[in-house]
Each structure stands twice: as structure tokens, then as C-alpha cells.
Scaffold this motif. Structure first.
Motif, PDB file in Angstrom:
ATOM      1  N   TYR A 186      95.866 -14.899   1.611  1.00  0.00           N
ATOM      2  CA  TYR A 186      96.881 -15.610   0.827  1.00  0.00           C
ATOM      3  C   TYR A 186      97.826 -14.620   0.146  1.00  0.00           C
ATOM      4  CZ  TYR A 186      94.542 -20.133   1.343  1.00  0.00           C
ATOM      5  OH  TYR A 186      94.024 -21.291   1.856  1.00  0.00           O
ATOM      6  N   LEU A 187      97.286 -13.531  -0.340  1.00  0.00           N
ATOM      7  CA  LEU A 187      98.128 -12.515  -0.977  1.00  0.00           C
ATOM      8  C   LEU A 187      99.110 -11.920   0.026  1.00  0.00           C
ATOM      9  CD1 LEU A 187      95.510 -10.663  -3.219  1.00  0.00           C
ATOM     10  CD2 LEU A 187      97.357 -12.170  -3.985  1.00  0.00           C
ATOM     11  N   LYS A 188      98.641 -11.633   1.231  1.00  0.00           N
ATOM     12  CA  LYS A 188      99.530 -11.088   2.260  1.00  0.00           C
ATOM     13  C   LYS A 188     100.652 -12.078   2.589  1.00  0.00           C
ATOM     14  CE  LYS A 188      95.930  -8.245   4.427  1.00  0.00           C
ATOM     15  NZ  LYS A 188      95.051  -8.108   5.616  1.00  0.00           N
ATOM     16  N   ALA A 189     100.305 -13.379   2.618  1.00  0.00           N
ATOM     17  CA  ALA A 189     101.327 -14.404   2.884  1.00  0.00           C
ATOM     18  C   ALA A 189     102.365 -14.435   1.764  1.00  0.00           C
ATOM     19  CB  ALA A 189     100.666 -15.772   3.045  1.00  0.00           C
ATOM     20  N   LEU A 190     101.899 -14.300   0.519  1.00  0.00           N
ATOM     21  CA  LEU A 190     102.820 -14.275  -0.617  1.00  0.00           C
ATOM     22  C   LEU A 190     103.749 -13.070  -0.547  1.00  0.00           C
ATOM     23  CD1 LEU A 190     100.403 -15.331  -3.504  1.00  0.00           C
ATOM     24  CD2 LEU A 190     102.422 -16.601  -2.738  1.00  0.00           C
ATOM     25  N   PHE A 191     103.198 -11.911  -0.214  1.00  0.00           N
ATOM     26  CA  PHE A 191     104.024 -10.708  -0.123  1.00  0.00           C
ATOM     27  C   PHE A 191     105.060 -10.848   1.002  1.00  0.00           C
ATOM     28  CE2 PHE A 191      99.927  -8.379  -1.552  1.00  0.00           C
ATOM     29  CZ  PHE A 191     100.118  -8.823  -2.851  1.00  0.00           C
ATOM     30  N   GLU A 198      98.492 -21.184  -2.043  1.00  0.00           N
ATOM     31  CA  GLU A 198      99.112 -19.917  -2.423  1.00  0.00           C
ATOM     32  C   GLU A 198      99.601 -19.959  -3.869  1.00  0.00           C
ATOM     33  OE1 GLU A 198     100.783 -19.009   2.111  1.00  0.00           O
ATOM     34  OE2 GLU A 198     102.117 -19.685   0.519  1.00  0.00           O
ATOM     35  N   ARG A 199     100.072 -21.127  -4.282  1.00  0.00           N
ATOM     36  CA  ARG A 199     100.533 -21.288  -5.664  1.00  0.00           C
ATOM     37  C   ARG A 199      99.369 -21.133  -6.640  1.00  0.00           C
ATOM     38  NH1 ARG A 199     104.708 -25.985  -7.408  1.00  0.00           N
ATOM     39  NH2 ARG A 199     105.371 -25.426  -5.315  1.00  0.00           N
ATOM     40  N   GLN A 200      98.193 -21.676  -6.278  1.00  0.00           N
ATOM     41  CA  GLN A 200      97.018 -21.511  -7.128  1.00  0.00           C
ATOM     42  C   GLN A 200      96.667 -20.035  -7.285  1.00  0.00           C
ATOM     43  OE1 GLN A 200      94.308 -24.000  -4.859  1.00  0.00           O
ATOM     44  NE2 GLN A 200      94.368 -25.585  -6.439  1.00  0.00           N
ATOM     45  N   VAL A 201      96.686 -19.309  -6.169  1.00  0.00           N
ATOM     46  CA  VAL A 201      96.401 -17.868  -6.216  1.00  0.00           C
ATOM     47  C   VAL A 201      97.434 -17.163  -7.086  1.00  0.00           C
ATOM     48  CG1 VAL A 201      96.301 -15.755  -4.836  1.00  0.00           C
ATOM     49  CG2 VAL A 201      95.229 -17.850  -3.979  1.00  0.00           C
ATOM     50  N   MET A 202      98.681 -17.551  -6.950  1.00  0.00           N
ATOM     51  CA  MET A 202      99.762 -16.910  -7.698  1.00  0.00           C
ATOM     52  C   MET A 202      99.626 -17.162  -9.198  1.00  0.00           C
ATOM     53  SD  MET A 202     103.711 -17.023  -6.578  1.00  0.00           S
ATOM     54  CE  MET A 202     104.931 -15.946  -7.312  1.00  0.00           C
ATOM     55  N   ARG A 203      99.212 -18.370  -9.576  1.00  0.00           N
ATOM     56  CA  ARG A 203      99.013 -18.670 -11.002  1.00  0.00           C
ATOM     57  C   ARG A 203      97.926 -17.770 -11.592  1.00  0.00           C
ATOM     58  NH1 ARG A 203      99.338 -24.532  -9.774  1.00  0.00           N
ATOM     59  NH2 ARG A 203     101.410 -25.270 -10.363  1.00  0.00           N
ATOM     60  N   TYR A 204      96.843 -17.609 -10.858  1.00  0.00           N
ATOM     61  CA  TYR A 204      95.774 -16.734 -11.356  1.00  0.00           C
ATOM     62  C   TYR A 204      96.255 -15.285 -11.458  1.00  0.00           C
ATOM     63  CZ  TYR A 204      92.135 -20.327 -11.132  1.00  0.00           C
ATOM     64  OH  TYR A 204      91.367 -21.442 -11.364  1.00  0.00           O
ATOM     65  N   LEU A 205      97.020 -14.846 -10.461  1.00  0.00           N
ATOM     66  CA  LEU A 205      97.581 -13.500 -10.518  1.00  0.00           C
ATOM     67  C   LEU A 205      98.470 -13.336 -11.755  1.00  0.00           C
ATOM     68  CD1 LEU A 205      98.738 -12.521  -6.915  1.00  0.00           C
ATOM     69  CD2 LEU A 205      96.890 -11.494  -8.244  1.00  0.00           C
ATOM     70  N   HIS A 206      99.260 -14.351 -12.021  1.00  0.00           N
ATOM     71  CA  HIS A 206     100.164 -14.321 -13.171  1.00  0.00           C
ATOM     72  C   HIS A 206      99.382 -14.188 -14.471  1.00  0.00           C
ATOM     73  CE1 HIS A 206     102.547 -16.520 -16.336  1.00  0.00           C
ATOM     74  NE2 HIS A 206     103.368 -15.563 -15.999  1.00  0.00           N
ATOM     75  N   ASN A 207      98.191 -14.756 -14.505  1.00  0.00           N
ATOM     76  CA  ASN A 207      97.347 -14.677 -15.706  1.00  0.00           C
ATOM     77  C   ASN A 207      96.527 -13.391 -15.767  1.00  0.00           C
ATOM     78  OD1 ASN A 207      98.235 -17.178 -16.643  1.00  0.00           O
ATOM     79  ND2 ASN A 207      96.639 -18.291 -15.534  1.00  0.00           N
ATOM     80  N   GLY A 208      96.702 -12.515 -14.781  1.00  0.00           N
ATOM     81  CA  GLY A 208      96.000 -11.236 -14.789  1.00  0.00           C
ATOM     82  C   GLY A 208      94.624 -11.267 -14.153  1.00  0.00           C
ATOM     83  N   THR A 209      94.321 -12.318 -13.398  1.00  0.00           N
ATOM     84  CA  THR A 209      93.006 -12.446 -12.772  1.00  0.00           C
ATOM     85  C   THR A 209      92.913 -11.577 -11.526  1.00  0.00           C
ATOM     86  OG1 THR A 209      92.983 -14.756 -13.528  1.00  0.00           O
ATOM     87  CG2 THR A 209      91.312 -14.119 -11.916  1.00  0.00           C
ATOM     88  N   LEU A 243      86.674 -18.381  -8.459  1.00  0.00           N
ATOM     89  CA  LEU A 243      87.213 -19.571  -9.115  1.00  0.00           C
ATOM     90  C   LEU A 243      87.657 -20.639  -8.118  1.00  0.00           C
ATOM     91  CD1 LEU A 243      89.327 -17.816 -11.898  1.00  0.00           C
ATOM     92  CD2 LEU A 243      87.288 -19.228 -12.264  1.00  0.00           C
ATOM     93  N   LEU A 244      88.153 -20.194  -6.966  1.00  0.00           N
ATOM     94  CA  LEU A 244      88.637 -21.136  -5.950  1.00  0.00           C
ATOM     95  C   LEU A 244      87.605 -21.404  -4.859  1.00  0.00           C
ATOM     96  CD1 LEU A 244      92.350 -19.917  -5.508  1.00  0.00           C
ATOM     97  CD2 LEU A 244      91.496 -21.831  -6.881  1.00  0.00           C
ATOM     98  N   ASP A 245      86.412 -20.825  -5.004  1.00  0.00           N
ATOM     99  CA  ASP A 245      85.341 -20.987  -4.026  1.00  0.00           C
ATOM    100  C   ASP A 245      85.810 -20.559  -2.633  1.00  0.00           C
ATOM    101  OD1 ASP A 245      82.789 -21.592  -3.173  1.00  0.00           O
ATOM    102  OD2 ASP A 245      83.243 -23.707  -2.767  1.00  0.00           O
ATOM    103  N   LEU A 246      86.415 -19.359  -2.602  1.00  0.00           N
ATOM    104  CA  LEU A 246      86.907 -18.786  -1.358  1.00  0.00           C
ATOM    105  C   LEU A 246      86.294 -17.400  -1.163  1.00  0.00           C
ATOM    106  CD1 LEU A 246      90.728 -19.575  -1.809  1.00  0.00           C
ATOM    107  CD2 LEU A 246      89.114 -20.854  -0.378  1.00  0.00           C
ATOM    108  N   SER A 247      86.397 -16.902   0.057  1.00  0.00           N
ATOM    109  CA  SER A 247      85.969 -15.529   0.286  1.00  0.00           C
ATOM    110  C   SER A 247      87.078 -14.587  -0.179  1.00  0.00           C
ATOM    111  CB  SER A 247      85.689 -15.303   1.776  1.00  0.00           C
ATOM    112  OG  SER A 247      86.900 -15.282   2.508  1.00  0.00           O
ATOM    113  N   VAL A 248      86.702 -13.352  -0.457  1.00  0.00           N
ATOM    114  CA  VAL A 248      87.698 -12.349  -0.863  1.00  0.00           C
ATOM    115  C   VAL A 248      88.697 -12.119   0.269  1.00  0.00           C
ATOM    116  CG1 VAL A 248      88.046  -9.945  -1.538  1.00  0.00           C
ATOM    117  CG2 VAL A 248      86.106 -11.227  -2.453  1.00  0.00           C
ATOM    118  N   HIS A 249      88.221 -12.175   1.520  1.00  0.00           N
ATOM    119  CA  HIS A 249      89.110 -11.982   2.665  1.00  0.00           C
ATOM    120  C   HIS A 249      90.160 -13.091   2.721  1.00  0.00           C
ATOM    121  CE1 HIS A 249      86.861  -8.623   4.233  1.00  0.00           C
ATOM    122  NE2 HIS A 249      85.733  -9.329   4.270  1.00  0.00           N
ATOM    123  N   THR A 250      89.762 -14.324   2.409  1.00  0.00           N
ATOM    124  CA  THR A 250      90.717 -15.438   2.425  1.00  0.00           C
ATOM    125  C   THR A 250      91.765 -15.267   1.331  1.00  0.00           C
ATOM    126  OG1 THR A 250      89.041 -16.949   3.298  1.00  0.00           O
ATOM    127  CG2 THR A 250      90.957 -17.942   2.239  1.00  0.00           C
TER     128      THR A 250
END
Length: 335
Positions: free
Chosen positions: A313-318, A283-294, A302-309
Motif C-alpha cells: 500500500y505504501l508503494k502504491a501511495l508513493f 490506502e487512505r486508512q494507511v495514510m491516516r495512520y502515517l499522518h499520525n506518526g504510526t 491495527l488493520l490486521d494486515l501483513s507488513v508486506h501488504t
């Protein structure tokens, strides 16, 4: 398994925004039936920043003179290795005999519990008994060890109970100069405003603030002697619900140290923010990319994941942060 009843009592004792001594007294009342004691102190750290400077603290039953002695540079320097040693033990509890160095203050023994979980060290809880009183025994050691996990959970709840985004505009950075004796030699007007806002007289005793600055100065000089150690840094939840970052660096060979106080945002805040909100490594990796505007689709590639996955992770962060979407989450980090 966390003791739900104890967790509820600890959460009731740790009221967001309450003073250090008020919260210390409430915490002492909860722990007293578990382990009888005459004094309590609790220093809370950020696991991602390592063992060192406390970001939050509670005191009860320690007079100013005893507090100054326990938080002096000499005691701080001697206590760090002991804290590290206790943190490595299977049961991170130990008893320290203070009757010789601190007998003049009426102190006998101190029972110390390192607050530790899978993220790292969250801090230290110490209970004292008066000189001549009943020594701490194995039953006390076992009983205080059981307090660790629920107390960490209660501390997290206290810090994250406030709105995720700041409720007031922050001040610009301020700077203090602390001399080799640990005393403040000079400060900018903005730094004075920071201290007034973050350490009001009725919430933080003068002696504790002085000791905190002296400890930062000591750690800055320790870094200068050993470059493998990073400059001392701490982040804590500020009165306006935002986050404050403090960092210390030596000014030269004369022993003076510059201490910067500023709003913690972005990369300065992320490790601490993730600690308190229990954000996982992925989740931290996803958050770092979000912070950079990705964008999420790009994050997935970039993380070799599906968009659904990534969406999961975004739902868990929220959910963990209580935010309503990407914009609010990033605003909380960048505010």
C-alpha cells in the motif's frame, strides 16, 4: 473505456496555472467538434466534500453580466437541487431553457453534464446556444455524456501535475466578512494577500470572485437553518502548488458570514488530496495512520494486515503521488 485521443486533447487544453478564460477557451475548442456551442462553463468540485462550492472553474463565451446572473445567490440556490437531480440520473445530462429568464442576454438553451464517477460528483459542464439557435437534441446529449470520464481524468492530471509539495511558504490564515447581500464588508490584510495570490486579476474575473464569496455566504446560512448540513468548505490547488482551504460560518443573526482562507494541511486536506490522487479507501486508512506518526508494523497490526501488504500500500501511495518515501509524502500533507 476512456477515449484516449479525446483525453489527450483535453489534457492539452488544461494547462496548470493558466487563467480561467484561457483554459475555458481551450476546453471549448476541444468540445466544439463534439457538441457545437456558443459558450462553455465548467465548475469543478471535490467529491469528498459533497455537491456545493466549486474548487476550480473555467469559463468561455459568457459575458460578465450573464456570468453574474448565472452565479447570483438566487441562481446558485436554484441550481443546487437541479445539480443533485442530474447527478442521480443514469445518464447525468439535462437541457435547461434559459430563454425566458436570460433572454435579454441572448441565451437560449444550456446543455448540462454532471461530471460523476465512483468517487462522487466532480462538477458540472454547461454548454449554451444563443436564443433562436438550433435546440440541443438527443445526439448532443449522447455526445456530451461521452466527454465525462476523459474530462475527469484530464482535470485530475491538471491538478496533480504540479510538485506534490509546496514550492513556496504559505501565508498565515486570513479572514473576510461577507454581508447578507453577498458583498465583502471587511477583510484582514492577510486575506487581501490571499486573494491577490490565488485570484490574480488576469486569471480570475472580479465578478466570478464576488459570486464565489456570495455562494459561500449562502451555503453558510443554509447550514445555520439545517444543522445536518456541514459548513461550506472547499480545497483547491494554489498557485504555489500547495493547497488552499476556505470555510464559511455565520457570525450571528445579522446575516454576516466569516470566511477563513488558509493553507490546507493535515486532516483538512486529506479527503481532497485522496480524491485527486485516486487513493483507495484502504490506502487512505494507511495514510491516516502515517499522518499520525504510526510505524508500518503498528499499522499492520491495527488493520490486521501483513507488513508486506502494508508495504505494498505504501508503494502504491508513493507511485500515485510521485513521492520518494514516507517523509516526502507526509511533508506534502503537513506542509
Amino acid at each position: 473505456m476512456v477515449n484516449d485521443r479525446l483525453l489527450g486533447e483535453l489534457r492539452g487544453a488544461l494547462v496548470p496555472g493558466a487563467g480561467i478564460e484561457e483554459s475555458g477557451a481551450a476546453l471549448s475548442r476541444v468540445i466544439a467538434p463534439i457538441v457545437a456551442h456558443d459558450g462553455l462553463r465548467c465548475g469543478v468540485m471535490n467529491p469528498s466534500l459533497g455537491v456545493g462550492i466549486s474548487a476550480l472553474g473555467f469559463w468561455h463565451g459568457y459575458g460578465p453580466d450573464l456570468g453574474r446572473e448565472l452565479m447570483s445567490v438566487g441562481s446558485f440556490a436554484a441550481g443546487l437541487p437541479e445539480l443533485g437531480r442530474l447527478a442521480r440520473q443514469t445518464v447525468p445530462v439535462g437541457v435547461v431553457d434559459l430563454s425566458v429568464p436570460l433572454g435579454a442576454f441572448g441565451v437560449g438553451e444550456e446543455l448540462c453534464l454532471v461530471l460523476r464517477d465512483t468517487r462522487g460528483v466532480w462538477g458540472l459542464v454547461s454548454l449554451t446556444r444563443a436564443a433562436g439557435g438550433r435546440p440541443f437534441d438527443a445526439d448532443d446529449t449522447h455526445a456530451i455524456a461521452a466527454v465525462g470520464r476523459p474530462l475527469i481524468a484530464a482535470l485530475r492530471g491538471c491538478v496533480t501535475a504540479r510538485p506534490v509539495a509546496p514550492t513556496a511558504d504559505g501565508l498565515p490564515p486570513g479572514m473576510l466578512v461577507v454581508g447578507a447581500d453577498g458583498k465583502v464588508r471587511a477583510m484582514t490584510p492577510v486575506a487581501r494577500q490571499w486573494l491577490a495570490a490565488e485570484a490574480p486579476q488576469d486569471a480570475v474575473p472580479d465578478w466570478l470572485l464576488e459570486s464565489f464569496l456570495a455562494a459561500l455566504s449562502f451555503e453558510a446560512h443554509a447550514h445555520a437553518r439545517d444543522p445536518r448540513r456541514r459548513y461550506p468548505r472547499t480545497c483547491f490547488r494554489s498557485a504555489g502548488s500547495g493547497w488552499t482551504g476556505i470555510e464559511a460560518q455565520p457570525l450571528g443573526d445579522n446575516g454576516d458570514v466569516a470566511i477563513t482562507v488558509q493553507r490546507a494541511t493535515g486532516t483538512l486536506l486529506l479527503p481532497t488530496f485522496c480524491d485527486w490522487y485516486q487513493i483507495t479507501t484502504r490506502e487512505r486508512q494507511v495514510m491516516r495512520y502515517l499522518h499520525n506518526g504510526t510505524a508500518p508494523r503498528r499499522i499492520a497490526r491495527l488493520l490486521d494486515l501483513s507488513v508486506h501488504t502494508v508495504d505494498d500500500y505504501l508503494k502504491a501511495l508513493f507511485r500515485k503521488t510521485g513521492t520518494c518515501g514516507r517523509d516526502e509524502l507526509i511533508a506534502a500533507i503537513n506542509a
